[in-house]
Scaffold this motif. Structure first.
Motif, PDB file in Angstrom:
ATOM      1  N   MET A 222       9.657  25.115  33.745  1.00 14.85           N
ATOM      2  CA  MET A 222       9.965  23.747  34.185  1.00 14.85           C
ATOM      3  C   MET A 222       9.621  22.747  33.080  1.00 14.85           C
ATOM      4  O   MET A 222      10.391  21.831  32.778  1.00 14.85           O
ATOM      5  N   GLY A 223       8.452  22.937  32.457  1.00  8.09           N
ATOM      6  CA  GLY A 223       8.056  22.051  31.363  1.00  8.09           C
ATOM      7  C   GLY A 223       9.038  22.127  30.206  1.00  8.09           C
ATOM      8  O   GLY A 223       9.462  21.097  29.660  1.00  8.09           O
ATOM      9  N   GLY A 224       9.404  23.342  29.811  1.00  2.00           N
ATOM     10  CA  GLY A 224      10.359  23.516  28.712  1.00  2.00           C
ATOM     11  C   GLY A 224      11.700  22.874  29.029  1.00  2.00           C
ATOM     12  O   GLY A 224      12.327  22.245  28.162  1.00  2.00           O
ATOM     13  N   LEU A 225      12.140  22.987  30.278  1.00  5.99           N
ATOM     14  CA  LEU A 225      13.418  22.390  30.681  1.00  5.99           C
ATOM     15  C   LEU A 225      13.366  20.865  30.567  1.00  5.99           C
ATOM     16  O   LEU A 225      14.304  20.233  30.074  1.00  5.99           O
ATOM     17  N   PHE A 226      12.254  20.274  31.003  1.00  2.18           N
ATOM     18  CA  PHE A 226      12.137  18.812  30.907  1.00  2.18           C
ATOM     19  C   PHE A 226      12.001  18.348  29.455  1.00  2.18           C
ATOM     20  O   PHE A 226      12.499  17.287  29.093  1.00  2.18           O
ATOM     21  N   ARG A 227      11.333  19.154  28.625  1.00  2.00           N
ATOM     22  CA  ARG A 227      11.239  18.795  27.206  1.00  2.00           C
ATOM     23  C   ARG A 227      12.642  18.737  26.594  1.00  2.00           C
ATOM     24  O   ARG A 227      13.000  17.784  25.890  1.00  2.00           O
ATOM     25  N   ASN A 228      13.453  19.748  26.903  1.00  2.00           N
ATOM     26  CA  ASN A 228      14.806  19.785  26.351  1.00  2.00           C
ATOM     27  C   ASN A 228      15.693  18.704  26.968  1.00  2.00           C
ATOM     28  O   ASN A 228      16.522  18.101  26.287  1.00  2.00           O
ATOM     29  N   ALA A 229      15.514  18.463  28.259  1.00  2.00           N
ATOM     30  CA  ALA A 229      16.290  17.408  28.924  1.00  2.00           C
ATOM     31  C   ALA A 229      16.003  16.057  28.282  1.00  2.00           C
ATOM     32  O   ALA A 229      16.919  15.267  28.006  1.00  2.00           O
ATOM     33  N   ALA A 230      14.730  15.794  28.010  1.00  2.00           N
ATOM     34  CA  ALA A 230      14.361  14.507  27.400  1.00  2.00           C
ATOM     35  C   ALA A 230      14.925  14.401  25.986  1.00  2.00           C
ATOM     36  O   ALA A 230      15.413  13.341  25.576  1.00  2.00           O
ATOM     37  N   ALA A 231      14.879  15.497  25.244  1.00  2.00           N
ATOM     38  CA  ALA A 231      15.349  15.465  23.852  1.00  2.00           C
ATOM     39  C   ALA A 231      16.850  15.165  23.776  1.00  2.00           C
ATOM     40  O   ALA A 231      17.310  14.551  22.809  1.00  2.00           O
ATOM     41  N   PHE A 232      17.622  15.593  24.781  1.00  2.00           N
ATOM     42  CA  PHE A 232      19.066  15.387  24.723  1.00  2.00           C
ATOM     43  C   PHE A 232      19.553  14.322  25.698  1.00  2.00           C
ATOM     44  O   PHE A 232      20.730  14.278  26.037  1.00  2.00           O
TER      45      PHE A 232
END
Lengths: 272, 272
Positions: free
Chosen positions: B138-148
């Motif tokens: 979940m954390g990794g998904l939000f990190r990537n979501a924020a980056a893009f």
């Protein structure tokens, strides 16, 4: 002789036949006598089926013997399979271990970077890593490298060992199947790559070419540094520099995520 | 009144002013009274600067007071800053904590998926997650979501809480800045997305369109399921199905890595 279907029962945590599994959390086990420990069913399947490393023995939780029989059938009859109760297993490895299967294996001889690159086909992907000291990141990088058919991973002296137990686990076995080599102390990575026809592509936030606009050369080497410090300027200056644009307020991607994006693009995007 | 530069000294782990930090590893803290705990300097910077959530107090290791002063200057003067010795901090949180800064914050009211989607611009990315129960993922998904620049993350009932401490940490604060909402129990995700002009794009190994060949619609919603089970067939059948081709012998990518690849392609690849 034992067969994989009749595991050898172990009742004593001090039994010398399972000494190789003792206190596996101690990082210094890695490299000691050229052995490593792998764990979990998926990883063991790769070790037994696709890996260049030689399993020396397997240790399973006795209660898993039946469910693991199909997997154990893939092991050579010369590889002993030991079975222990949970308490004995916990005592041997030094912590409560939930994965019911471990293997002790001998590392295959490591090629030089030159040998590795020379053996790749004319169209090939390489990954060159600098300063990746975190086992989670190393595992993630190998998982992504394996998924996109990277032929060689090259490591500098600061990179951690891809065959450390946790790195193998996070790689889902990718670290066991994707060949890797270490740059020698006086070896120049850029010269080495170019000598073998690999174009070095340095991924860096200030890269002038957007990854999505890159025309991939047949032999491409992706260069990645650790989160934070990134790649050394001296490396970037002598490579083609590429970037992944990110949101203004949040320019942070994990290094394994960067590799996944770039390897996907190199594998399937535009070519030169 | 205290100021961020004169933290309030705490000597007693049972001091009621820091009761909110007690035993923060217990997962059920999440959601209790609508509060959550965030940790670490980078995450706290996002909480203070970019987040919609309200910090209630900050707890720092006394030895970090000087180095954290520039960060703490960003906090509202009404947010008390407590400082404790390492031993007291460890006792309060319930384990040896190395990060020298924690915050207790109140969750912003959660919008409905409809409210969230309706507020996005005409060209926007959404991420719809199904069954993501692992806080690392979940954390990794939000990190990537924020980056893009993902404008909305939509979660089904099986997804874990993005504001759990570990998920926030792995997201490097992305979970604090990217808006999210939960599908209602009787809400159909596909209908909802289409009603708001979002084309649902289901990422699945058997997807008929390769991601790299996708022409992105202006409003695109990426649908992702957990590693292993993946997305339900009933969802895939009603969405556009896309795939990321992988090596024959190793078809395994982490769900956050899949998101990174797909979001990069959607953000910068071909458009319709």
């Amino acid at each position: 002789m034992s067969t994989p279907f009749a595991p050898i029962a172990i009742d004593d945590p001090d039994d010398p036949r399972i000494a190789g599994y003792r206190n596996i959390r101690e990082k210094d086990l890695v490299g000691r006598q050229g052995l490593f420990v792998a764990e979990g069913e998926v990883v063991l399947r790769m070790l037994l089926a696709q890996s260049r490393h030689a399993p020396l023995s397997i240790l399973i939780a006795a209660k898993r013997a039946e469910s693991l029989a199909p997997l154990l059938a893939r092991a050579s009859p010369e590889t002993p399979v030991f079975a222990a109760g949970q308490a004995v297993m916990d005592q041997v490895v030094g912590f409560p271990i939930h994965r019911g299967i471990l293997a002790l294996a001998r590392r295959a001889p490591e090629p030089t970077p030159s040998e590795l690159l020379a053996g790749l086909p004319g169209r090939a992907l390489a990954l060159a890593l600098f300063g990746i000291a975190n086992h989670d990141n190393m595992g993630g990088l190998f998982r992504n490298a394996a998924a996109f058919g990277v032929g060689a991973v090259l490591l500098d002296a600061e990179c951690c060992d891809p065959l450390y137990r946790k790195a193998i686990r996070v790689s889902v076995g990718g670290a066991l199947v994707t060949p890797f080599a270490r740059f020698g102390p006086n070896q120049d990575p850029i010269t080495l790559l170019r000598d073998h026809g690999f174009e070095p592509l340095a991924l860096t936030p200030r890269g002038r070419t957007r990854l999505i606009d890159l025309k991939r050369p047949p032999r491409a080497a992706l260069l990645l540094g650790a989160e934070g410090p990134g790649l050394a300027e001296a490396l970037i200056a002598r490579a083609s520099d590429i970037s992944i644009p990110m949101s203004a307020g949040f320019d942070s991607l994990n290094v394994a995520a960067c590799a996944a994006i770039a390897l996907h693009q190199l594998a399937f995007g535009s070519e030169r």
